[in-house]
Design a protein around this motif. Structure first.
Motif, PDB file in Angstrom:
ATOM      1  N   VAL A 105       0.863  -1.197   0.000  1.00 13.17           N
ATOM      2  CA  VAL A 105       0.000   0.000   0.000  1.00 13.17           C
ATOM      3  C   VAL A 105       0.886   1.228   0.000  1.00 13.17           C
ATOM      4  O   VAL A 105       1.841   1.313   0.764  1.00 13.17           O
ATOM      5  CB  VAL A 105      -0.913   0.025   1.257  1.00 13.17           C
ATOM      6  N   ASN A 106       0.572   2.132  -0.871  1.00 14.24           N
ATOM      7  CA  ASN A 106       1.290   3.412  -0.892  1.00 14.24           C
ATOM      8  C   ASN A 106       0.246   4.486  -0.551  1.00 14.24           C
ATOM      9  O   ASN A 106      -0.324   4.467   0.515  1.00 14.24           O
ATOM     10  CB  ASN A 106       1.885   3.570  -2.290  1.00 14.24           C
ATOM     11  N   ARG A 107      -0.094   5.383  -1.519  1.00  9.12           N
ATOM     12  CA  ARG A 107      -1.260   6.249  -1.288  1.00  9.12           C
ATOM     13  C   ARG A 107      -2.532   5.416  -1.361  1.00  9.12           C
ATOM     14  O   ARG A 107      -3.515   5.639  -0.700  1.00  9.12           O
ATOM     15  CB  ARG A 107      -1.317   7.331  -2.369  1.00  9.12           C
ATOM     16  N   GLY A 108      -2.511   4.439  -2.256  1.00  2.57           N
ATOM     17  CA  GLY A 108      -3.606   3.479  -2.397  1.00  2.57           C
ATOM     18  C   GLY A 108      -3.006   2.080  -2.463  1.00  2.57           C
ATOM     19  O   GLY A 108      -1.787   1.907  -2.324  1.00  2.57           O
ATOM     20  N   ILE A 109      -3.868   1.097  -2.716  1.00  9.14           N
ATOM     21  CA  ILE A 109      -3.380  -0.283  -2.838  1.00  9.14           C
ATOM     22  C   ILE A 109      -2.708  -0.409  -4.209  1.00  9.14           C
ATOM     23  O   ILE A 109      -3.344  -0.148  -5.242  1.00  9.14           O
ATOM     24  CB  ILE A 109      -4.567  -1.269  -2.729  1.00  9.14           C
ATOM     25  N   VAL A 110      -1.447  -0.784  -4.198  1.00 12.58           N
ATOM     26  CA  VAL A 110      -0.676  -0.735  -5.444  1.00 12.58           C
ATOM     27  C   VAL A 110      -1.078  -1.901  -6.364  1.00 12.58           C
ATOM     28  O   VAL A 110      -1.089  -3.067  -5.948  1.00 12.58           O
ATOM     29  CB  VAL A 110       0.847  -0.784  -5.144  1.00 12.58           C
ATOM     30  N   VAL A 111      -1.443  -1.562  -7.620  1.00 12.36           N
ATOM     31  CA  VAL A 111      -1.818  -2.601  -8.588  1.00 12.36           C
ATOM     32  C   VAL A 111      -0.998  -2.461  -9.862  1.00 12.36           C
ATOM     33  O   VAL A 111      -0.480  -1.385 -10.159  1.00 12.36           O
ATOM     34  CB  VAL A 111      -3.333  -2.517  -8.960  1.00 12.36           C
ATOM     35  N   ASP A 112      -0.913  -3.577 -10.611  1.00  7.87           N
ATOM     36  CA  ASP A 112      -0.225  -3.519 -11.902  1.00  7.87           C
ATOM     37  C   ASP A 112      -1.236  -3.210 -13.006  1.00  7.87           C
ATOM     38  O   ASP A 112      -2.387  -2.855 -12.720  1.00  7.87           O
ATOM     39  CB  ASP A 112       0.540  -4.823 -12.160  1.00  7.87           C
ATOM     40  N   ASP A 113      -0.829  -3.397 -14.283  1.00 10.07           N
ATOM     41  CA  ASP A 113      -1.715  -3.039 -15.403  1.00 10.07           C
ATOM     42  C   ASP A 113      -2.917  -3.968 -15.521  1.00 10.07           C
ATOM     43  O   ASP A 113      -3.790  -3.753 -16.365  1.00 10.07           O
ATOM     44  CB  ASP A 113      -0.934  -3.114 -16.721  1.00 10.07           C
ATOM     45  N   PHE A 114      -2.934  -5.048 -14.702  1.00  6.57           N
ATOM     46  CA  PHE A 114      -4.074  -5.971 -14.743  1.00  6.57           C
ATOM     47  C   PHE A 114      -4.828  -5.984 -13.417  1.00  6.57           C
ATOM     48  O   PHE A 114      -5.522  -6.917 -13.096  1.00  6.57           O
ATOM     49  CB  PHE A 114      -3.597  -7.382 -15.150  1.00  6.57           C
ATOM     50  N   MET A 115      -4.646  -4.924 -12.650  1.00  5.51           N
ATOM     51  CA  MET A 115      -5.329  -4.700 -11.380  1.00  5.51           C
ATOM     52  C   MET A 115      -4.952  -5.746 -10.323  1.00  5.51           C
ATOM     53  O   MET A 115      -5.704  -5.971  -9.374  1.00  5.51           O
ATOM     54  CB  MET A 115      -6.860  -4.630 -11.546  1.00  5.51           C
TER      55      MET A 115
END
Ligand SMILES: Cc1cc2nc3c(=O)[nH]c(=O)nc-3n(C[C@H](O)[C@H](O)[C@H](O)COP(=O)(O)OP(=O)(O)OC[C@H]3O[C@@H](n4cnc5c(N)ncnc54)[C@H](O)[C@@H]3O)c2cc1C
Ligand code: SF4
Length: 800
Positions: free
Chosen positions: A254-264
């Motif tokens: 988690v950074n500002r939000g939950i970190v996701v890649d290009d496929f969520m």
């Protein structure tokens, strides 16, 4: 056994993802949704409308409880997830329920950010995020007088307007120099402030809140410059923070939000995130369009479809406050490499600023007139090169005029930005599924189902696809209001409302610009109520009436010149033949109403053809008095008792080009054989030995209705007068799009008869009709032929 899919967060992004999954593969998962709020999935965007009392809570529910049942979704509501075990793939809710998953989507959204100042926890300090927040604010507005909204961004201004509408004294406190500073430049921000001040909002700009005052409840605010303000309520609207509490208790990054890649995907296997809680490439989005795009990608991933990687989104903003039309999209800062072109129109109070980098538009701000928002958004989204455009005309191609006519927009033009739905998709749905209303289009395509700003354009597409025949509700009015035709017309008189905008605003229409059903209706009612004060709003009319020609199924038009009483002569016939040959008209046909029609005419040829024909329009495109059908009558037919043709021509001459709630057809036969079917006309005449029988309320259309004998009169003048009185009475009391048959049924035949046969009443109606149409009955084709600007604007094919 089906795999178990658990969604945490019953909000807009998560549930949309589930809908996308169900569209692709409805049987793939056993689905559970865990929600913190006590409501089924609702359209959060519309909370502003609930606060402004334009909508009720039940109207903003997107998926009622039956939807969950129908799709066999288990809903655990009002019971937030409080623990997540990503090793054993288990979630625990506040009430202690344990739910296992094979795949889990986190869609926990955001929270309103509450300023960490003294007093922030006092009763009377609220955020604006949920139905509960909205209901609290509405309740408080009944008890208290003064409200302060901290934050002059989109949500803050919508909250402030809502509270103002509830009669509160509202001050917006903003830290920056101008409003909505992330979406607007200074000029547009200040124009917005001026407009909101006119509506009654107060502003304290460049003020930093230091403390919230009060002991048991908020009583005021203290600012860093030492000043204070009294208030009974504080709405905190300074921004949102991704809701990541649950994720932070796990190994999910988690950074500002939950970190996701290009496929969520998150860093933890089988756990995904979408919506405002997700952070992609450092960006956290706070508007629905990107979240819905993310949902599509994730649905592809979870149903094994080939997913295109999510690559970030171009966002746009508009404000849901009547009287403040603004549109902002893309990058609107003149940083290095980005220049701008701007235009301010001080007369119409509109402003446009286009931001350009190299040969591409990267941002746009529109204020006052947002009709070109879609167009710029499309140029921006498609990364179109603007080499061919001229800056002076503010980015129109050389020789091109911006077209507000949807018929000319390309199929890939995005109509609903929130849901990413283009014109082609809407047209296909209308044609394949026989859709006839904006609500139908929303149901089948989702277009218009989020912020709702595009509903009027969807209506234009619908009207274009259906050739102007958008079906009317039985009361003649639409989903923008609960008011009936009579209530609206009464208010138009009582409040002296003389423009459509006033009607939408004063009568609290949910759509501040109206929709395709109500726009033409309101325009008609205003024309009848205030024939002198109200200027006909041409843009509110259906495309056929705007262009004075019927659009055909292939996008071409028909030209039907007037031949009063169906009578023509060799000169006219030669001219028609000449024009048909010159313009390569594919079909020439005698119409059902005894006229000669040219079919398949190109839009750009219309004015030239009208000019060369030098005849009047037959009005076959309009809700108006139509041409009069006549038989040859006593002059030629051995059965004839009267000069039917002569009377028909007189009637047509006297009443042509008068608007009526629906088309008004007439027929004059010279004997009871009734060769022109007078018995199915709105106003039918049958010549008899001693005069004329008058029949009214007939209809030969989809619902055949036999006309009823009104009376028998001796003279042509009486026929003409009764006809005029009926026209005016129908105009004054008819529901827009209501034919005379249902009108008479609704009002009562005896009532109509009494009015029309009462000599005094008849004269009053005739006088009112004459006054109403004075100066308004020119041949519309001439107006176009003589007006180069209209010719250019409406009849030049700009964009393919
Ligand atoms: C008043 C208002 C006006 C707006 N106007 C616009 C607009 O005009 N245009 C636009 O594009 N956007 C607008 N937005 C923003 C838009 O509503 C949001 O972008 C969108 O709702 C975000 O969707 P989401 O699913 O990420 O979050 P939400 O819709 O907030 O859904 C998240 C849900 O998760 C729930 N939740 C949180 N934690 C848990 C947990 N641990 N367990 C279970 N449930 C949990 C929350 O209670 C919430 O119900 C507006 C928002 C508001 C409040
Ligand atoms: S309606 Fe009578 S008068 Fe007229 S054409 Fe027919 S038969 Fe002749």
């Amino acid at each position: 056994m089906k795999e178990k899919l658990v969604l945490i967060g019953n909000g807009m992004a998560g549930v949309r993802t589930i809908e996308e999954i169900l569209d692709r593969d409805p049987d793939r998962y056993q689905i559970t949704i865990i929600g913190e709020e006590k409501y089924p999935n609702y359209n959060r965007i519309m909370l502003s409308n609930v606060l402004q009392k334009k909508m009720t809570v039940s109207e903003i529910i997107t998926n009622p409880l039956e939807w969950y049942e129908e799709n066999q979704i288990e809903l655990i509501n009002h019971d937030p997830a409080v623990h997540m075990d990503t090793t054993n793939k288990k979630i625990t809710t506040q009430s202690g329920k344990e739910i296992s998953y094979d795949k889990c989507i986190l869609a926990t959204g955001s929270r309103a950010f509450i300023l960490p100042v003294d007093g922030a926890q006092l009763p009377g300090v609220v955020g604006f995020r949920t139905i509960d927040d909205t209901e609290n604010m509405l309740e408080a507005s009944q008890k208290y007088q003064k409200a302060v909204v901290i934050g002059g961004g989109l949500l803050g201004l919508e909250a402030a307007k809502g509270l103002l509408d509830q009669g509160m004294d509202v001050t917006v406190v903003h830290l920056e120099k101008w409003l909505m500073e992330t979406q607007l430049d200074e000029k547009a921000g200040k124009m917005l402030q001026a407009d909101l001040e006119k509506q009654g909002l107060k502003f304290l700009m460049e003020k930093a809140t230091q403390k919230i005052l009060g002991d048991n409840r908020v009583t005021g605010l203290a600012f860093s410059d030492g000043t204070t303000i009294e208030t009974d309520m504080v709405v905190m609207s300074i921004g949102i923070r991704s809701e990541t509490t649950l994720a932070r208790t796990t190994t999910i990054e988690v950074n500002r939000g939950i970190v996701v890649d290009d496929f969520m995907k998150t860093n933890v296997p089988d756990v995904f995130a979408v919506g405002e809680c997700a952070e992609h490439n450092g960006n956290v989005y706070g508007l629905v369009a990107p979240l819905f795009e993310q949902g599509k990608v994730l649905a592809d991933v979870l149903t094994g479809k080939e997913a295109k990687p999510y690559q970030g989104s171009t966002t746009f903003t508009s404000l849901k406050v009547s009287g403040c039309d603004l549109y902002s999209a893309g990058n609107i800062r003149e940083t290095e490499g980005i220049n701008s072109i701007e235009a301010f129109d001080g007369i119409n109070y509109t402003y446009k600023k286009i931001f350009v980098r190299e040969n591409q538009v990267v941002g746009v701000v529109l204020y006052g007139d947002t009709s070109e928002g879609n167009r710029y958004y499309n140029i921006l989204k498609k990364n179109e090169s603007i080499e061919e455009y001229t800056p002076v005309s503010l980015l129109h191609m050389v020789g091109e005029e911006a077209s507000a006519d949807v018929s000319e927009w390309p199929d890939d033009e995005v109509i609903c930005g929130c849901n990413g739905i283009d014109k082609g998709t809407i047209m296909t749905a209308i044609n394949e599924k026989d859709l006839t209303s904006v609500a139908d289009v929303t149901k089948h395509t989702k277009a218009g189902g989020s912020c709702g700003k595009c509903k009027s354009v969807i209506g234009d597409v619908l009207a274009y696809a259906l050739g102007g025949e958008v079906v009317s509700a039985p009361t003649g009015i639409c989903g923008c209001t609960d008011l009936t035709r009579d209530q609206i017309v009464t208010q138009i008189y009582a409040k002296k409302l003389t423009s459509s905008d006033e009607v939408y605003r004063e009568l609290n229409f949910t759509n501040p610009e109206g929709c395709p059903k109500c726009r033409p209706a309101i325009n008609f009612y205003l024309n009848v109520a205030w024939p002198k004060e109200h200027e006909d709003e041409k843009e509110s009319r259906y495309v056929n009436e705007r262009l004075y020609a019927n659009i055909q199924n292939d996008g071409t038009f028909s030209v039907i010149p007037r031949m009063r009483g169906g009578k023509t002569n060799p000169q006219q016939l030669l001219l028609i033949a000449k024009v048909a040959e010159k313009y390569d008209v594919p079909m020439v046909k005698v119409t059902g109403s005894q006229r000669i029609g040219l079919y398949g005419v190109k839009k750009e040829d219309l004015p030239k053809i009208w000019e060369e024909l030098d005849m009047k329009a037959a009005g076959a495109y309009a809700k108006a008095v139509r041409s009069v059908k006549t038989c040859v009558g006593a002059n030629f037919c051995r059965f004839g008792t009267q000069d039917s043709m002569g009377l028909g021509i007189k009637l047509e001459q006297r009443y042509e080009f008068i608007d009526t709630p629906h088309k008004f057809k007439m027929g004059v036969s010279a004997c009871p054989r009734s060769c022109v079917e007078s018995g199915v006309k709105d106003f039918g005449i049958i010549g008899v030995e001693n005069g004329f029988q008058i029949y009214i309320g007939g209809n030969g259309g989809t619902e055949v209705k036999e006309a009823v004998l009104l009376t028998t009169v001796e003279t042509e003048q009486e026929v003409i007068d009764i006809c005029g009185a009926m026209l005016q009475y129908y105009r004054e009391t008819g529901i827009y799009a209501e034919r005379t048959a249902p009108w008479i049924e609704r009002i009562g035949f005896e009532v109509v008869k009494e009015v029309l046969l009462n000599p005094e009443k008849r004269q009053e109606l005739l006088a009112a009709l004459d006054q109403a149409v004075e100066g308004r009955r020119g041949n519309p084709w001439d107006e176009v032929v003589e007006d180069n600007k209209t010719r250019q604007e409406l009849y030049t094919v700009g964009r393919a």
